[in-house]
Design a protein around this motif. Sequence first.
Motif, PDB file in Angstrom:
ATOM      1  N   THR A 143     -76.620  26.964  43.025  1.00 35.71           N
ATOM      2  CA  THR A 143     -75.598  26.157  42.351  1.00 35.71           C
ATOM      3  C   THR A 143     -76.218  25.385  41.191  1.00 35.71           C
ATOM      4  OG1 THR A 143     -75.984  24.200  43.717  1.00 35.71           O
ATOM      5  CG2 THR A 143     -74.388  25.815  44.545  1.00 35.71           C
ATOM      6  N   ARG A 144     -75.360  25.033  40.243  1.00 37.63           N
ATOM      7  CA  ARG A 144     -75.854  24.278  39.081  1.00 37.63           C
ATOM      8  C   ARG A 144     -76.247  22.868  39.510  1.00 37.63           C
ATOM      9  NH1 ARG A 144     -73.307  21.205  34.955  1.00 37.63           N
ATOM     10  NH2 ARG A 144     -74.696  21.041  33.181  1.00 37.63           N
TER      11      ARG A 144
ATOM     12  N   LEU B 285     -79.641  23.163  41.025  1.00 39.34           N
ATOM     13  CA  LEU B 285     -80.621  23.352  39.950  1.00 39.34           C
ATOM     14  C   LEU B 285     -80.962  22.016  39.295  1.00 39.34           C
ATOM     15  CD1 LEU B 285     -82.023  25.306  37.810  1.00 39.34           C
ATOM     16  CD2 LEU B 285     -79.883  25.195  36.566  1.00 39.34           C
ATOM     17  N   LYS B 286     -79.908  21.279  38.926  1.00 39.60           N
ATOM     18  CA  LYS B 286     -80.122  20.028  38.198  1.00 39.60           C
ATOM     19  C   LYS B 286     -80.822  18.981  39.063  1.00 39.60           C
ATOM     20  CE  LYS B 286     -77.547  18.546  35.006  1.00 39.60           C
ATOM     21  NZ  LYS B 286     -76.987  18.582  33.663  1.00 39.60           N
TER      22      LYS B 286
END
Lengths: 367, 394
Positions: free
Chosen positions: B295-296, B299-300
């Motif tokens: 998922t973004r 990631l972040k």
Amino acid sequence: MKKTQVAIIGAGPAGLAAAIEIARAGGEVTLLDENHKPGGQLFKQIHKFFGSGEHRAGIRGFKIGEQLLEDTEKLGVNVLLDSPVYSIFEDFVIGYTHDGREKAIQAERIILATGASENALAFPGCTLPGVMGAGAAQTMINVHRVLPGKKIIMVGSGNVGLIVSYQLLQAGADVVALIEAAPEIGGYGVHASKIRRAGVAIYTSHTIQEVIGEDSVEGAVIVGLDEEWRPIKGTEKFIEVDTVCIAVGLSPLAELAWLAGCEFAFVPSLGGHIPKHDRNMETTIKGLYVAGDLTGIEEASSAMEEGRLAGIACAESLGLYSEEKARHLKEKVWARLDALRTGPFGERRRDAKRKLMDLMEGGADIG
Amino acid sequence: MKKTSEIVIIGGGVIGTSTAYYLTKRGKEVVLFEKNDLASGASGACDQDIILQSKNPGIHLQLAMKSAEIYKTLEAELEHPIEYENTGGMILIETEEELEIMRDFVKRQQQVGLEVEILDLKQARELQPGLSRHLVGSTYSPQDAHVNSMELTLGFAKAARKQGARIMLHTEVVGIKQRNGRVQGVVTSRGDVDCEIVINCAGAWAPKIAEMIGLTIPIKPRRGQIIVTEEVAPYVMGDVLSARYIVAKYNPEILENSSDPGIKLGVGLSLSQTQKGNILIGATREFVGYNTDVTRTGLKEILKNATRLVPGLKGMNIIRMFAGLRPYTPDGLPIIGPVEGIEGFFVAAGHEGDGIALSPVTGKIVSDLIVDGKTFIDVSRLALERFAKNNKKA
């Protein structure tokens, strides 16, 4: 997070044509591209296109590109350049980078028009400076006005190999030889005649055995092939060149479709693994469309038509067109596409495409 | 396919292949069924750490120390390159509060013989120059190590096969046959096999296997997302964890009640560099069922956490990201041993983030229990029944 109605990834002929269709229907479009300029491969295509008047036959590729850019600008398409997309996450969140920063945009619909990449060929010396894709050489001469070398051997006689050979000659290089592993030339006769008339030696049933050089290409050894495509001992021939161009086909750039979770089919005649899609260019993921070389290697004219199809279908799904209006528009595009996919080359592609689309309706798998 | 086998192992991850290796070493007849491919679950989607100092002092650490001892000669024993390297490792400490907790953790670890100490920031930065200056310090243990988990799984499988194990890939176990409280055999997608013993080594999928004989196992899949950088020059020394990683592992309720997205995802640093030079940056700990998407947000948050602790990572390119399902158990300990009431049914699963570190010792324990009826330590604390005792409803 930024939001848009439709995000199109890839601003080549397919992406631009799709963007124009959606904007024309009243949709809001964001077009993302990793390059500094939109247009994809169109701006290096200095040759005239084939087809009928409807396909703008006789017009040079870059002129078509200029027209598409003018239209997108007039219609107010939002274009994000220098913006490589790295993934598509849940709920159509598109992750991309710009100016060294990670960003995201969420879309209601996505059209992937990411094109294709050149195939490589492995042989001793294939990593030496001077060995390059024919498309790369074409970009150097036609976009950047840089000659990649003076004495060139072209590997592969499909249309890319033939056209780029001719353009290299026009740019002032000496194309010493063109070799083709098959017993016959792969591309159109009209392109082959041009380079034949210019005195380029064409070796069919030949392959590259080795490229020789210390720090860069100094020459190539080619070798004849028998009916079983095996090298024939004693037929090796040294050719002095400083550049080796490889034109052995293209493969769809399908990474984003994989990441998004699309189902694929393996279709060698279309260039490899292709995301399954229907006649609306919609994939197995609802709301995710594909167009252009990503859906099977063809050329710019059919890429534009597929872009239009995806654009119209996408606009229809958003309620921007009535079903009847959309059907009428799509029928017109299909008629032009079918006309493009004629002749011995086109028909093979048309059959493969038809089988691919049948898969969406539960057709048998294709090998 | 041969219709009988003394023992059937379900699962071709690091635990299943290790168990197959140790059992065949003791002369047992073994067939291993894997529904996909070797290391296709968590064993192929994890980091490369063999960390002793992240384990709770007690049986957990005892297991890890025994495993570490086996690892020293494992590569030679398996005759397969597993990229084992005794690199040392550290746990980064960010606050005085964490320092207090880690002081106590380290003291208890030292008492059972682990070589581990607390370093101040200056000492920590001498070992790991990339560390942020806001840290309070770190722990350090020279006993931590690395291994390539996929090579390890392949190594176990190859050596087991050499000793006579049959390894059936792309073969799914769809049923378990039992009669009068005794295991009789398994039903697979490629036919039935009669056997006396079934060992459930299916990791996060172990509860699904157990369901086939009406058994409930309190293992839950816990997603861990990991990021891979390009190959870079040596930058990360050994294994690096953050104290928050330890907190995330043993206190899932703290995570779920937080409003910080990073804490909610259970993000804790786990950092190491492969032999080729890629840096693995982890990880999340999320309960999202069997979903292995990246998922973004994951990631972040992983990157936010990692670059805060090791700012030099900011200049590196990411080339890939993946997620694996760790088999979580409520008390953080694996389930190893026979199951009461179903004769011939064994479980070796639920290692969460410790599967790679504990795989040799797990295989050894299971083989000891089956061949000798006992092993080098009292493993009653690892039995499935421990959960039933605490919670009669389970």
